[in-house]
Design a protein around this motif. Structure first.
Motif, PDB file in Angstrom:
ATOM      1  N   LYS A   3       0.856  -1.187   0.000  1.00 34.91           N
ATOM      2  CA  LYS A   3       0.000   0.000   0.000  1.00 34.91           C
ATOM      3  C   LYS A   3       0.892   1.237   0.000  1.00 34.91           C
ATOM      4  CE  LYS A   3      -3.621   2.413   2.576  1.00 34.91           C
ATOM      5  NZ  LYS A   3      -4.471   2.411   3.784  1.00 34.91           N
ATOM      6  N   ILE A   4       0.649   2.143  -0.951  1.00 35.03           N
ATOM      7  CA  ILE A   4       1.453   3.357  -1.084  1.00 35.03           C
ATOM      8  C   ILE A   4       0.554   4.564  -0.864  1.00 35.03           C
ATOM      9  CG2 ILE A   4       2.839   4.754  -2.652  1.00 35.03           C
ATOM     10  CD1 ILE A   4       3.741   2.165  -3.981  1.00 35.03           C
ATOM     11  N   VAL A   5       0.894   5.374   0.129  1.00 37.00           N
ATOM     12  CA  VAL A   5       0.135   6.576   0.449  1.00 37.00           C
ATOM     13  C   VAL A   5       0.827   7.776  -0.199  1.00 37.00           C
ATOM     14  CG1 VAL A   5      -0.726   8.074   2.284  1.00 37.00           C
ATOM     15  CG2 VAL A   5      -0.673   5.586   2.622  1.00 37.00           C
ATOM     16  N   ILE A   6       0.068   8.507  -0.996  1.00 32.08           N
ATOM     17  CA  ILE A   6       0.585   9.685  -1.700  1.00 32.08           C
ATOM     18  C   ILE A   6       0.093  10.931  -0.982  1.00 32.08           C
ATOM     19  CG2 ILE A   6       0.573  10.959  -3.885  1.00 32.08           C
ATOM     20  CD1 ILE A   6       0.115   8.311  -5.320  1.00 32.08           C
ATOM     21  N   ALA A   7       1.020  11.725  -0.483  1.00 27.29           N
ATOM     22  CA  ALA A   7       0.670  12.940   0.263  1.00 27.29           C
ATOM     23  C   ALA A   7       0.698  14.153  -0.661  1.00 27.29           C
ATOM     24  CB  ALA A   7       1.635  13.148   1.416  1.00 27.29           C
ATOM     25  N   THR A   8      -0.257  15.053  -0.444  1.00 25.86           N
ATOM     26  CA  THR A   8      -0.337  16.264  -1.245  1.00 25.86           C
ATOM     27  C   THR A   8      -1.074  17.346  -0.469  1.00 25.86           C
ATOM     28  OG1 THR A   8      -1.071  17.178  -3.370  1.00 25.86           O
ATOM     29  CG2 THR A   8      -2.504  15.562  -2.341  1.00 25.86           C
ATOM     30  N   ARG A   9      -0.940  18.566  -0.938  1.00 22.53           N
ATOM     31  CA  ARG A   9      -1.780  19.644  -0.422  1.00 22.53           C
ATOM     32  C   ARG A   9      -3.214  19.393  -0.859  1.00 22.53           C
ATOM     33  NH1 ARG A   9       0.778  24.604  -3.156  1.00 22.53           N
ATOM     34  NH2 ARG A   9      -0.820  25.742  -1.995  1.00 22.53           N
ATOM     35  N   ILE A  40      -4.618   8.582  -1.516  1.00 19.92           N
ATOM     36  CA  ILE A  40      -4.129   9.952  -1.399  1.00 19.92           C
ATOM     37  C   ILE A  40      -4.418  10.487  -0.008  1.00 19.92           C
ATOM     38  CG2 ILE A  40      -4.537  12.333  -2.179  1.00 19.92           C
ATOM     39  CD1 ILE A  40      -4.784  11.262  -5.011  1.00 19.92           C
ATOM     40  N   LYS A  41      -3.424  11.124   0.582  1.00 25.12           N
ATOM     41  CA  LYS A  41      -3.555  11.734   1.904  1.00 25.12           C
ATOM     42  C   LYS A  41      -3.421  13.250   1.740  1.00 25.12           C
ATOM     43  CE  LYS A  41      -1.383  11.755   6.529  1.00 25.12           C
ATOM     44  NZ  LYS A  41      -2.550  11.274   7.303  1.00 25.12           N
ATOM     45  N   LYS A  42      -4.458  13.983   2.155  1.00 24.57           N
ATOM     46  CA  LYS A  42      -4.442  15.446   2.038  1.00 24.57           C
ATOM     47  C   LYS A  42      -3.843  16.059   3.300  1.00 24.57           C
ATOM     48  CE  LYS A  42      -8.907  15.390   1.073  1.00 24.57           C
ATOM     49  NZ  LYS A  42     -10.286  15.827   0.688  1.00 24.57           N
ATOM     50  N   ILE A  43      -2.934  17.017   3.099  1.00 26.42           N
ATOM     51  CA  ILE A  43      -2.240  17.660   4.211  1.00 26.42           C
ATOM     52  C   ILE A  43      -2.305  19.177   4.032  1.00 26.42           C
ATOM     53  CG2 ILE A  43       0.023  18.007   5.309  1.00 26.42           C
ATOM     54  CD1 ILE A  43       0.670  15.105   4.643  1.00 26.42           C
ATOM     55  N   VAL A  44      -2.640  19.877   5.107  1.00 24.77           N
ATOM     56  CA  VAL A  44      -2.664  21.342   5.083  1.00 24.77           C
ATOM     57  C   VAL A  44      -1.282  21.845   5.502  1.00 24.77           C
ATOM     58  CG1 VAL A  44      -3.716  23.426   6.022  1.00 24.77           C
ATOM     59  CG2 VAL A  44      -5.123  21.392   5.656  1.00 24.77           C
ATOM     60  N   THR A  45      -0.667  22.667   4.654  1.00 28.92           N
ATOM     61  CA  THR A  45       0.649  23.214   4.959  1.00 28.92           C
ATOM     62  C   THR A  45       0.524  24.636   5.506  1.00 28.92           C
ATOM     63  OG1 THR A  45       0.997  24.208   2.777  1.00 28.92           O
ATOM     64  CG2 THR A  45       1.582  21.881   3.024  1.00 28.92           C
ATOM     65  N   ARG A  46       1.624  25.116   6.031  1.00 26.75           N
ATOM     66  CA  ARG A  46       1.626  26.490   6.564  1.00 26.75           C
ATOM     67  C   ARG A  46       1.303  27.486   5.457  1.00 26.75           C
ATOM     68  NH1 ARG A  46       6.265  30.288   8.204  1.00 26.75           N
ATOM     69  NH2 ARG A  46       5.238  31.771   9.581  1.00 26.75           N
ATOM     70  N   GLY A  47       1.815  27.238   4.268  1.00 29.79           N
ATOM     71  CA  GLY A  47       1.531  28.144   3.155  1.00 29.79           C
ATOM     72  C   GLY A  47       0.056  28.189   2.800  1.00 29.79           C
ATOM     73  N   ILE A  68       4.276  18.136   4.716  1.00 33.67           N
ATOM     74  CA  ILE A  68       4.203  16.932   3.874  1.00 33.67           C
ATOM     75  C   ILE A  68       5.464  16.096   4.045  1.00 33.67           C
ATOM     76  CG2 ILE A  68       4.025  16.116   1.497  1.00 33.67           C
ATOM     77  CD1 ILE A  68       2.354  18.607   0.879  1.00 33.67           C
ATOM     78  N   GLU A  69       6.613  16.765   4.112  1.00 33.84           N
ATOM     79  CA  GLU A  69       7.872  16.036   4.339  1.00 33.84           C
ATOM     80  C   GLU A  69       7.864  15.343   5.698  1.00 33.84           C
ATOM     81  OE1 GLU A  69      11.129  18.429   1.632  1.00 33.84           O
ATOM     82  OE2 GLU A  69      10.699  19.197   3.640  1.00 33.84           O
ATOM     83  N   GLN A  70       7.266  15.980   6.699  1.00 33.17           N
ATOM     84  CA  GLN A  70       7.205  15.350   8.017  1.00 33.17           C
ATOM     85  C   GLN A  70       6.374  14.083   7.967  1.00 33.17           C
ATOM     86  OE1 GLN A  70       9.107  16.624  10.619  1.00 33.17           O
ATOM     87  NE2 GLN A  70       8.669  14.555  11.377  1.00 33.17           N
ATOM     88  N   ALA A  71       5.295  14.088   7.175  1.00 32.90           N
ATOM     89  CA  ALA A  71       4.479  12.879   7.016  1.00 32.90           C
ATOM     90  C   ALA A  71       5.297  11.747   6.396  1.00 32.90           C
ATOM     91  CB  ALA A  71       3.250  13.188   6.165  1.00 32.90           C
ATOM     92  N   LEU A  72       6.181  12.077   5.460  1.00 32.91           N
ATOM     93  CA  LEU A  72       7.072  11.056   4.885  1.00 32.91           C
ATOM     94  C   LEU A  72       8.016  10.510   5.948  1.00 32.91           C
ATOM     95  CD1 LEU A  72       8.149  12.699   1.471  1.00 32.91           C
ATOM     96  CD2 LEU A  72       6.574  10.783   1.777  1.00 32.91           C
ATOM     97  N   LEU A  73       8.639  11.405   6.689  1.00 31.45           N
ATOM     98  CA  LEU A  73       9.611  10.994   7.704  1.00 31.45           C
ATOM     99  C   LEU A  73       8.960  10.173   8.815  1.00 31.45           C
ATOM    100  CD1 LEU A  73      11.622  14.324   7.930  1.00 31.45           C
ATOM    101  CD2 LEU A  73      12.461  12.154   7.011  1.00 31.45           C
ATOM    102  N   ASP A  74       7.690  10.490   9.118  1.00 32.15           N
ATOM    103  CA  ASP A  74       6.965   9.765  10.175  1.00 32.15           C
ATOM    104  C   ASP A  74       6.347   8.460   9.673  1.00 32.15           C
ATOM    105  OD1 ASP A  74       7.601  11.817  11.892  1.00 32.15           O
ATOM    106  OD2 ASP A  74       5.647  12.808  11.749  1.00 32.15           O
ATOM    107  N   GLY A  75       6.479   8.172   8.387  1.00 35.87           N
ATOM    108  CA  GLY A  75       5.903   6.951   7.834  1.00 35.87           C
ATOM    109  C   GLY A  75       4.415   7.018   7.584  1.00 35.87           C
ATOM    110  N   GLU A  76       3.831   8.220   7.668  1.00 37.59           N
ATOM    111  CA  GLU A  76       2.400   8.373   7.413  1.00 37.59           C
ATOM    112  C   GLU A  76       2.097   8.450   5.920  1.00 37.59           C
ATOM    113  OE1 GLU A  76       1.236  11.843   9.518  1.00 37.59           O
ATOM    114  OE2 GLU A  76       1.806  11.051  11.493  1.00 37.59           O
ATOM    115  N   ALA A  77       3.117   8.699   5.113  1.00 34.90           N
ATOM    116  CA  ALA A  77       2.985   8.745   3.656  1.00 34.90           C
ATOM    117  C   ALA A  77       4.257   8.169   3.062  1.00 34.90           C
ATOM    118  CB  ALA A  77       2.757  10.173   3.166  1.00 34.90           C
TER     119      ALA A  77
END
Length: 315
Positions: A3-9, A40-47, A68-77
């Motif tokens: 299973k591959i989770v794709i993170a995006t705004r 797909i995982k939706k993430i709200v960024t500071r921008g 979004i990068e933090q989600a990658l590092l945490d294994g959430e995406a």
């Protein structure tokens, strides 16, 4: 089955881009008998949260990627889909750009209430853009223009053209094309007039550097020519330590010639400007090594006063 989770705004454009990437990856999995499923995982960024201040005043590059990068590092995406122009030169430890697919149209464009080009704008016309790069180059060409910031997603910017009294707004062609909104374009701004942002029109897929499954999949998606020109542009940006706080543009293209090592010849143009557009430093170099080319062009412009312009813009 992986299973591959794709993170995006979560903007319409970001989701559209992520869905397009997901479909390409599904096709690649089918072609190469790779067992994977995607979500797909939706993430709200500071921008995304800061809409009432221009990017140059709140941190510039990185505003749309850090969460979004933090989600990658945490294994959430497992994969992040970004616009390459939003990416800082340096990536966090443990993350890499796994794929750079083929570039869309890199140009800027005008969307106007009346007329079909820059020359059709009346004296003192109100033009909307929050990009220092765009405003610097437009004011260099037309010092009479009244440049005003305009933030938000593409739909809200199009509405503001009508509701906030703009004569024109400036947008990236690539985003309009991806959303099927190219009919709104009044005039394309060629790179000679408005040099694009570094990586404009290009997507990138970021992932963990130790995820061999994802890295192998993304390697099948990358576009070699786009990766080459992107490296030249991003090296130029990195050597200037640039971001959204300063007016920097670059555009690289391949000329079709090859050297003895079968490397394509690259033509790279870069600019550094003052925020008011009164000073524009621009030059073009050609060569076969994208990293050397980006470094060389940055050094040329630094020798002509780019560092002083950038320091003044940051202040």
């Amino acid at each position: 089955m992986r299973k591959i989770v794709i993170a995006t705004r979560q903007s319409t454009l970001a989701l559209t881009q992520a869905e397009q990437v997901m479909e390409h990856l599904r096709k690649l999995c089918a072609e190469h008998a790779i067992e994977a499923e995607f979500e797909i995982k939706k993430i709200v960024t500071r921008g995304d949260r800061i809409l009432d201040v221009t990017l140059s005043k709140v941190g510039g590059k990185g505003l749309f990627v850090k969460e979004i990068e933090q989600a990658l590092l945490d294994g959430e995406a497992d994969i992040a889909v970004h616009c390459l122009k939003d990416m800082p030169f340096e990536l966090p430890e443990g993350l890499v750009l796994g794929a750079i697919p083929e570039r869309e149209d890199p140009r800027d464009c005008l969307i106007m209430r009346d007329g079909y080009g820059l020359d059709d704008l009346p004296q003192g016309a109100k033009v909307g853009t929050s990009s220092l790069r765009r405003s610097s180059q437009l004011q260099h060409a037309r010092p009479d223009l009244q440049i005003e910031p305009v933030r938000g997603n593409i739909d809200s910017r199009l509405r503001k053209l009508e509701t906030e009294g703009f004569d024109a707004i400036v947008l990236a062609v690539a985003g309009l094309n991806r959303l099927g909104l190219q009919d709104h374009i009044s005039a394309y701004l060629e790179p000679e007039l408005s040099l694009p942002a570094v990586g404009q029109g290009t997507l990138c897929m970021e992932c963990r550097s130790d995820d061999e499954f994802v890295l192998n999949l993304l390697a099948k998606y990358s576009h070699e020519e786009t990766a080459i020109v992107s490296e030249a542009e991003r090296t130029f940006l990195g050597k200037l330590n640039g971001g959204c706080q300063v007016p920097i543009g670059a555009y690289a293209k391949l000329t079709g010639e090859l050297d003895g090592q079968r490397r394509p010849r690259i033509e790279l143009t870069g600019m550094v400007g003052s925020p008011d557009g009164k000073q524009i430093l621009k030059d073009t170099v050609t060569g076969y090594d994208p990293e050397l080319l980006g470094t060389s062009l940055a050094e040329i412009l630094i020798g002509r006063g780019a560092a002083e312009l950038l320091d003044a813009a940051r202040e």
